[in-house]
Enzyme design. Structure first.
Site, PDB file in Angstrom:
ATOM      1  N   LYS A  13       0.819  -1.224   0.000  1.00 45.37           N
ATOM      2  CA  LYS A  13       0.000   0.000   0.000  1.00 45.37           C
ATOM      3  C   LYS A  13       0.848   1.268   0.000  1.00 45.37           C
ATOM      4  CE  LYS A  13      -0.856   0.148   4.947  1.00 45.37           C
ATOM      5  NZ  LYS A  13       0.171   1.150   5.263  1.00 45.37           N
ATOM      6  N   ARG A  88      -7.499   3.127  10.090  1.00 42.32           N
ATOM      7  CA  ARG A  88      -7.080   1.757  10.338  1.00 42.32           C
ATOM      8  C   ARG A  88      -8.026   1.053  11.304  1.00 42.32           C
ATOM      9  NH1 ARG A  88      -1.387   2.134   9.100  1.00 42.32           N
ATOM     10  NH2 ARG A  88      -0.304   0.132   9.248  1.00 42.32           N
ATOM     11  N   ARG A 126      11.594  -7.572   2.963  1.00 39.69           N
ATOM     12  CA  ARG A 126      11.505  -6.156   2.595  1.00 39.69           C
ATOM     13  C   ARG A 126      12.629  -5.322   3.219  1.00 39.69           C
ATOM     14  NH1 ARG A 126       6.072  -2.641   3.537  1.00 39.69           N
ATOM     15  NH2 ARG A 126       6.639  -2.365   5.703  1.00 39.69           N
ATOM     16  N   ARG A 159      13.293  -2.488   8.538  1.00 38.87           N
ATOM     17  CA  ARG A 159      12.573  -1.582   9.423  1.00 38.87           C
ATOM     18  C   ARG A 159      12.306  -2.278  10.757  1.00 38.87           C
ATOM     19  NH1 ARG A 159       7.271   0.899   6.707  1.00 38.87           N
ATOM     20  NH2 ARG A 159       6.149  -0.165   8.361  1.00 38.87           N
ATOM     21  N   ARG A 170       1.546  -7.303  13.893  1.00 38.96           N
ATOM     22  CA  ARG A 170       0.897  -6.349  12.972  1.00 38.96           C
ATOM     23  C   ARG A 170      -0.211  -7.037  12.176  1.00 38.96           C
ATOM     24  NH1 ARG A 170       5.614  -4.225   9.537  1.00 38.96           N
ATOM     25  NH2 ARG A 170       4.073  -2.913   8.514  1.00 38.96           N
TER      26      ARG A 170
HETATM   27  P1  AMP Z   1       2.510   1.812   8.215  1.00 38.79           P
HETATM   28  O1  AMP Z   1       3.732   2.469   7.678  1.00 38.79           O
HETATM   29  O2  AMP Z   1       1.245   2.350   7.596  1.00 38.79           O
HETATM   30  O3  AMP Z   1       2.598   0.314   8.147  1.00 38.79           O
HETATM   31  O4  AMP Z   1       2.430   2.212   9.764  1.00 38.79           O
HETATM   32  C1  AMP Z   1       3.453   1.851  10.687  1.00 38.79           C
HETATM   33  C2  AMP Z   1       2.931   1.878  12.106  1.00 38.79           C
HETATM   34  O5  AMP Z   1       2.475   3.211  12.443  1.00 38.79           O
HETATM   35  C3  AMP Z   1       1.742   0.991  12.386  1.00 38.79           C
HETATM   36  O6  AMP Z   1       2.113  -0.365  12.645  1.00 38.79           O
HETATM   37  C4  AMP Z   1       1.127   1.671  13.617  1.00 38.79           C
HETATM   38  O7  AMP Z   1       1.866   1.408  14.781  1.00 38.79           O
HETATM   39  C5  AMP Z   1       1.320   3.149  13.298  1.00 38.79           C
HETATM   40  N1  AMP Z   1       0.163   3.689  12.549  1.00 38.79           N
HETATM   41  C6  AMP Z   1       0.155   4.152  11.260  1.00 38.79           C
HETATM   42  N2  AMP Z   1      -1.064   4.567  10.908  1.00 38.79           N
HETATM   43  C7  AMP Z   1      -1.870   4.367  11.985  1.00 38.79           C
HETATM   44  C8  AMP Z   1      -3.252   4.570  12.244  1.00 38.79           C
HETATM   45  N3  AMP Z   1      -4.084   5.062  11.303  1.00 38.79           N
HETATM   46  N4  AMP Z   1      -3.732   4.237  13.474  1.00 38.79           N
HETATM   47  C9  AMP Z   1      -2.932   3.762  14.427  1.00 38.79           C
HETATM   48  N5  AMP Z   1      -1.616   3.517  14.252  1.00 38.79           N
HETATM   49  C10 AMP Z   1      -1.075   3.822  13.050  1.00 38.79           C
END
Ligand code: AMP
Length: 215
Positions: A13, A88, A126, A159, A170
């Protein structure tokens, strides 16, 4: 139009949202990127969010909703916006609907779907650029020079939240809290779906086709 891209971790995404935004001239808002940056800079938001981001959990709804509202106050949404990683949870989706109602904006959700076993395989391989956040996969999306970012030229890293223990957490969080968004958007006829198991090029092509009939 506002598009909210979501999908399980590893579905691509982030990469697709960034490419689509560039292609269509939309503003790209990645809540994950904003949070990682805040953690790195040790801002008050970053200090509060750090333990959730690093453990693979979700940052509490109130904190993230406030952060996104603040972001919307300062961005030009006229050209269109791609929200990447927000909402989310269903409470986040409801809060976003309220905000967009006030702004008289419409939203479509886009699901990039991928079976769980493929998510695990992709995330374990990744690599991410610590500077710009671009992600690479040695098979489906390799960097031009092995282990270095195409854009920044610096060495790629694993990461923190792509470590195997965190990936499991996750995924669990995704199926429990984020997957219900499928129903939420489907019930209001605001869901577009893309098959994330195709090559990144094909996923991108399909996304462009879907989006161009909605703007
Ligand atoms: P991502 O890069 O979108 O995978 O986000 C990395 C991490 O940021 C996630 O595993 C959450 O800990 C936090 N995070 C990102 N977006 C949200 C959201 N909308 N609500 C809560 N936590 C978020």
């Amino acid at each position: 139009m506002i598009f909210a891209i979501f999908g399980p971790p590893g579905s691509g995404k982030g990469t697709q949202a960034s490419r689509l935004a560039q292609h269509a001239g939309f503003v790209h808002v990645s809540t994950g990127e904003i949070l990682r940056d805040a953690v790195k800079k040790r801002t008050p938001l970053g200090i509060r969010a750090e333990k959730f981001v690093h453990s693979g959990g979700l940052v509490p709804d109130e904190l993230i909703i406030e952060m996104v509202e603040e972001k919307f106050n300062h961005l030009n949404s006229e050209k269109g916006v791609i929200l990447d990683g927000f909402p989310r949870t269903v409470p986040q989706a409801k809060a976003l609907d309220q905000l967009l109602d006030k702004m008289k904006k419409k939203l479509m959700g886009i699901l990039i779907d991928l079976p769980e076993k493929d998510c695990v395989a992709r995330l374990s391989e990744r690599k991410t650029c610590p500077k710009c956040g671009l992600t690479y996969n040695p098979v489906t999306y390799p960097p031009k020079k092995e282990n270095f970012c195409d854009k920044c030229g610096i060495q790629l890293i694993l990461r923190e939240d792509d470590r195997p223990e965190t990936v499991k957490q996750r995924l669990k969080v995704y199926y429990q809290l984020t997957e219900p968004l499928i129903n939420y958007y489907e019930q209001t006829h605001r869901l577009l779906r893309v098959d994330g198991s195709l090559s990144p090029e094909l996923v991108f092509k399909n996304l462009i086709n879907l989006v161009k009939y909605k703007v």
